[in-house]
Write an enzyme that holds these catalytic residues in place. Sequence first.
Site, PDB file in Angstrom:
ATOM      1  CE  LYS A 107      -4.492   0.350   0.656  1.00  0.00           C
ATOM      2  NZ  LYS A 107      -5.336  -0.672   0.059  1.00  0.00           N
TER       3      LYS A 107
HETATM    4  N1  GLU Z   1      -6.994  -0.301  -3.142  1.00  0.00           N
HETATM    5  C1  GLU Z   1      -7.772  -1.473  -3.410  1.00  0.00           C
HETATM    6  C2  GLU Z   1      -7.792  -2.384  -2.208  1.00  0.00           C
HETATM    7  O1  GLU Z   1      -7.632  -1.937  -1.104  1.00  0.00           O
HETATM    8  C3  GLU Z   1      -7.345  -2.154  -4.699  1.00  0.00           C
HETATM    9  C4  GLU Z   1      -5.953  -2.677  -4.740  1.00  0.00           C
HETATM   10  C5  GLU Z   1      -5.540  -3.184  -6.108  1.00  0.00           C
HETATM   11  O2  GLU Z   1      -6.388  -3.224  -6.996  1.00  0.00           O
HETATM   12  O3  GLU Z   1      -4.368  -3.518  -6.261  1.00  0.00           O
HETATM   13  O4  GLU Z   1      -8.067  -3.553  -2.302  1.00  0.00           O
END
Ligand code: GLU
Length: 419
Positions: A107
């Site tokens: 993240k």
């Molecule tokens: N931000 C989204 C999540 O928390 C998507 C992450 C992604 O598609 O890599 O799952």
Amino acid sequence: MTVYSGPVFEMATNQFNVIANHLEIPVDERDRLLLPKRAITVSCPIHRDDGTVAVFEGYRVQHHLTLGPTKGGTRFSPSVDIGEVAALAIWMSWKCALAGLPYGGAKGGVNVDLATLSGRELESLSRRYMQEMIPFVGPHTDVMAPDMGTNEQVMAWFMDTYSMYQGRTVTEIVTGKPVASGGTLGRREATGRGVAHLASRVMKELAINLTGATAVVQGFGNVGSYAALDLHHFGLKVIAVSDHTGALHDERGLDIPALMHHATKHGSIAGFSNQRHFDPAEVLTLRCDVLVPAAMERVIDGKIAQKLRCRVLAEGANGPTTPDADLVLEKRQNEIFVIPDILCNSGGVVVSYFEWVQDLQQLFWEEEEVMRREYQILDRAFDRMVARARADNVSHRTAAMAIGVEKVRAAKNTRGLFP
Ligand code: GLU
């Protein structure tokens, strides 16, 4: 005490400890599973429109590198700090493992209040953040995606910036891009669609008639809006919706397609209609069949968990429910069916995986194919979670996380410790 210490990291740690105890993981194996492999902090200077220079702090945490590249969104929000980003990266790991994707979790984020940036400043910040991240990311190292405060346009700028430095177009560096720039059909809708799909599946299993049933959605961003839209299409009445500007409530059901149109045009639900506005804090405790928290982490604490009046809790956000609330919900499991975040919102990363695969192969799928495969993965993970919860006599969250943690643990143990 680690560099990540803070309330959100503590929550991810507490959740992990529950799982580690349940799986009887030896104490000396636990830090290796929980602590992030890499964390990067960068300063992102940009020229402001008034000619001054402003510097924003950005982060990226890559939780584990055991199963393949790391994967996860990038958020632009004033709440972002390294601890929050680390917790979200850890949750991504369990989410990807539960869905069977060949990724570790990651993240990223920038601490910024988007209301203070012009469109041009947002583009500068997006490009500078990616530029600072170039040494740490790559299509086979770490693949970003949208999260709170970022969208397809930001992903297009990330992709363009990375590509300009490589001297060729590298669409597979990020997912959640516009379809015109190597994105996949169905990614924009994927997270909300998955939430609505699983919620409706649970309703059918609980013999709740979809037509005329009620739903409440907290948060009307990418996840909440598409979840509300699909629930509306399934025949539910979405009786309340909230976002950072306020809340709307109408027992007859809100006109969700019109509200989406309004929110897309104006950036929020504010000014939609003169339907009753009320305190957004009350949204979560309204009586309804399906409650979708799709905003922030830690919105349902022990106290609110006592007061919930839903039949199905479909967690669209990451980490909306605190460990205190989990204890309450365990006691209320005959009243409230919890679809935990790492399953409920995993449609987003599942379709991100499809986007990455399509970009690597330069072979693009029809939207029906994307949806069919998304639901197949969600249904399979759901079945596994329910079977595991029954077999181990644990909550759905414990079962879902146990499956994820076990998968990462098995990979680490079979690969061994280097050198
Ligand atoms: N931000 C989204 C999540 O928390 C998507 C992450 C992604 O598609 O890599 O799952």
